[in-house]
Write a protein that holds these residues in place. Structure first.
Motif, PDB file in Angstrom:
ATOM      1  N   GLU A 108       8.997   2.556  -1.677  1.00  0.00           N
ATOM      2  CA  GLU A 108       7.724   2.982  -2.142  1.00  0.00           C
ATOM      3  C   GLU A 108       6.810   1.649  -2.255  1.00  0.00           C
ATOM      4  OE1 GLU A 108       7.550   4.269  -6.140  1.00  0.00           O
ATOM      5  OE2 GLU A 108       5.745   3.192  -6.524  1.00  0.00           O
TER       6      GLU A 108
ATOM      7  N   ILE B 272       5.560   0.806   1.143  1.00  0.00           N
ATOM      8  CA  ILE B 272       4.409   1.613   1.743  1.00  0.00           C
ATOM      9  C   ILE B 272       3.153   1.027   1.163  1.00  0.00           C
ATOM     10  CG2 ILE B 272       3.333   3.773   1.283  1.00  0.00           C
ATOM     11  CD1 ILE B 272       6.093   5.169   1.057  1.00  0.00           C
ATOM     12  N   ARG B 273       3.343   0.577  -0.192  1.00  0.00           N
ATOM     13  CA  ARG B 273       1.868   0.074  -0.950  1.00  0.00           C
ATOM     14  C   ARG B 273       1.463  -1.101  -0.287  1.00  0.00           C
ATOM     15  NH1 ARG B 273       1.213   2.725  -5.722  1.00  0.00           N
ATOM     16  NH2 ARG B 273       2.868   3.883  -6.607  1.00  0.00           N
TER      17      ARG B 273
ATOM     18  N   ALA C  94       2.148  -2.027   2.859  1.00  0.00           N
ATOM     19  CA  ALA C  94       1.615  -1.664   4.024  1.00  0.00           C
ATOM     20  C   ALA C  94       0.065  -1.235   4.031  1.00  0.00           C
ATOM     21  CB  ALA C  94       2.508  -0.743   4.951  1.00  0.00           C
TER      22      ALA C  94
END
Lengths: 399, 240
Positions: free
Chosen positions: A306, A309-310, A312
């Motif tokens: 997670e 993702i944040r 990126a």
């Protein structure tokens, strides 16, 4: 940005409700323990202060022997000592000699073990006693050593139930004694003794019928308002050394205590106990904080993807740090709030059981809350920094 | 097919002499050995090559997640390899969109919230986030699925949500790392159709890594990597 981080943190907490609750449990217990201990401690201090003021202000207590320990070989006071002090030391309100004896009092089919205090009318004045019904002794009764008594509320309840005892009589040992008055209730003393569990008789009655001696166990001296108790104490000491024929250079074989000193000593003791218990409870808060750090570290590992993702998507390191930090602070603060609520309940209940007044203390509540939020910051920072410093490529690859 | 030595439109990206070495000394591994290419605005490039050929490394460098060991990476004329970590994060936030092989949606979070996430970091208002996310979900054909969480969506739908999340910020470049790798052929084709439409109709520049020749046919240009070098760079005469 702060609001967004708060939103993200609340979402994360909601996603793991059970774990969030277990994480905060350490803080809940820590804050709860601190507040309960301090609240009860303050209540106990208040109880001691109340009791001291109920004992009467400016009261000196004289006992034979050194201050601590039993009166080894020291002779008791004589009945005449009270009169000598009353007449030769100025600035006194009243001097009451007392002689005590444990007895069993009987009325009809009921009996009750209590203690009898033999004294004079001065006792009611110096001890700050009031009567709910009846009267105190008259001079003839004192002089003749008549079998009359004033009883405490506990004795009245145990022997007479709901009845009015004035005019009735109780039996103590071999003699029957008329009840002429009932004392107003004072409740428990700071040491846990029931002050209402008492029977008061004229001194001569007790000396003749119960102890069989002419002496006196203790003297209660109440000093007039505005007169220095220290000065009075010195005069009494000089007088008593003379009367007890103590040579110069020898130690006193009696002691005089100021109730103010006792009060200070007692409140000092409860304060120290409160501080100690509070400190022990604070350690549990610390342990709670470590628990939060532990779970946050696990959470960072679990949510590595997670975080990847944040990062990126374009989250800055500072934003990820803030998100995890706020999550920890929110968790800890929620724990603090829960702790305050449970502590209020627990200390109210315990105050009732321990018979100390319940005093809500806003200061310690606010302090504990801020402290728990602070724990969130301190123990949340390390895991949050770890999350923020993750390499996005590695984090995205994490299973 | 013809060799494309020049870019299609204005240059968006220029790589020149880019190398990447992992590790040091004996253990050093050269993932890229001097890569040069130019990608113009509105290009749709497929990057192909066997495992270990360096295509993922190129993706990471283009995506500003990694920096080259040497060489220059220009993004709209900006020397990306000279930027700080924070500046690269801001570049990602404002100009790039990512689509991954494994979808990478946030668990237990609705499609709507997933798509709103990049806008949240841009500090857009709640109403603007809502509107943009709904529009993006509708653009990928997922109107009516806003409240569904990742577990309630099929693989194809999850990838559509991920694409919506990538385009919701109207990025200059969409980077897709094997977007069809976890999907069956039918779903994969649908995703490629969607990317193709987004490229044509919205003018989004797309760079996609794939090892399926069929999926590469949707692109306008195919770059092949072998051993850390560009082996061929051809333009599809007719795209599907």
């Amino acid at each position: 940005m702060l609001w967004n981080a708060l939103l993200l943190a609340l979402r994360a907490i909601r996603r793991n409700l059970m774990r969030s609750f277990l994480t905060t449990l350490g803080i809940v217990i820590g804050v709860g323990a601190v507040i309960t201990m301090v609240t009860l401690g303050n209540g106990a201090t208040k109880a001691v202060q109340d009791e001291i003021s109920s004992m009467g202000s400016n009261l000196l207590m004289m006992r034979p022997g050194q201050r601590m320990g039993p009166p080894e070989g020291a002779p008791n006071f004589k009945s005449g000592d009270a009169e000598a002090i009353q007449t030769q030391v100025g600035g006194l309100e009243a001097v009451a000699p007392t002689a005590a004896k444990s007895v069993t009092a009987v009325h009809m089919a009921r009996n009750w073990s209590t203690s009898v205090t033999g004294t004079t009318n001065a006792y009611f004045k110096s001890g700050n006693w009031r009567l709910t019904s009846g009267r105190t002794f008259i001079e003839a009764e004192e002089r003749a050593g008549k079998a009359v008594c004033v009883i405490g509320e506990t004795v009245r309840r145990e022997l007479f139930g709901s009845g009015n005892p004035v005019g009735d009589s109780i039996r103590i040992k071999q003699f029957s004694c008329e009840v002429i008055g009932v004392l107003a209730s004072k409740g428990q003393s700071a040491m846990g003794r029931d002050q209402d569990d008492t029977i008061v008789m004229p001194l001569r009655t007790v000396q003749r019928r119960l102890t069989g001696r002419q002496d006196v166990d203790a003297l209660l001296v109440s000093v007039k308002d505005g007169v220095s108790t220290g000065m009075v104490m010195e005069r009494i000491k000089t007088l008593m050394r003379e009367r007890r024929k103590i040579a110069d250079g020898e130690d006193d074989n009696f002691n005089v205590m100021d109730t103010k000193q006792i009060a200070e000593a007692l409140t000092g003791t409860t304060r120290i106990l409160t501080t100690l218990l509070g400190a022990v409870a604070a350690v549990s808060l610390l342990v709670g904080g470590i628990g939060i750090m532990n779970i946050m570290l696990v959470s960072v590992t679990e949510r590595t993807r997670e975080i990847g993702i944040r990062l990126a998507i374009g989250a800055l390191e500072g934003e990820v740090l803030l998100q995890f930090l706020i999550e920890a602070v929110v968790l800890a603060s929620l724990g603090g709030l829960l702790g305050i609520v449970s502590a209020t309940g627990a200390s109210a209940a315990l105050a009732k059981i321990l018979k100390v007044p319940f005093l809500f203390n806003p200061g310690i509540n606010a302090l504990s809350f801020l402290f728990s939020a602070g724990i969130g910051v301190i123990f949340g920072y390390f895991p949050a920094r770890r999350a923020a410093h993750l390499d996005p490529i590695e984090a995205l690859r994490h299973e | 097919m013809t060799t494309a030595s020049a870019s299609f439109g204005d240059p968006l990206i220029e790589l020149s002499g880019v190398t990447k070495t992992y590790g040091r000394g004996q253990a050093a591994f050269q993932a890229l050995r001097g890569v040069n290419f130019v990608i113009g605005e509105e290009d749709f490039v497929a990057v192909m090559g066997p495992s270990g050929s360096g295509k993922s490394t190129v993706m990471n460098i283009l995506g500003c997640l990694d920096t080259p060991t040497s060489g220059a990476y220009l993004f709209r004329g900006v020397r990306v390899e000279r930027l700080l970590r924070k500046e690269r994060a801001l570049l990602r936030r404002h100009y790039l969109g990512f689509v991954f092989q494994g979808f990478n949606l946030l668990a237990r979070t609705s499609a709507q919230e997933n798509v709103e996430l990049p806008l949240l970091y841009r500090g857009e208002s709640s109403s603007a986030r809502h509107e943009a996310a709904r529009a993006a979900l509708s653009a990928v054909g997922l109107s009516g699925w806003e409240t569904h969480t990742q577990a309630e969506l099929s693989g194809g739908q999850q990838q559509r949500v991920a694409i919506a999340r990538a385009i919701v910020t109207r990025p200059a470049l969409l980077l897709a790392d094997e977007p069809t790798g976890n999907l069956d052929t039918q779903c994969g084709r649908e995703i490629m159709e969607l990317l193709s439409v987004l490229n044509r109709e919205k003018g989004i520049t797309i760079l996609m890594v794939t090892h399926e020749a069929e999926m590469a046919e949707y692109a306008t240009r195919v770059i092949r990597f072998v051993d850390g070098r560009v082996e061929s760079d051809v333009r599809n005469r007719e795209r599907r």
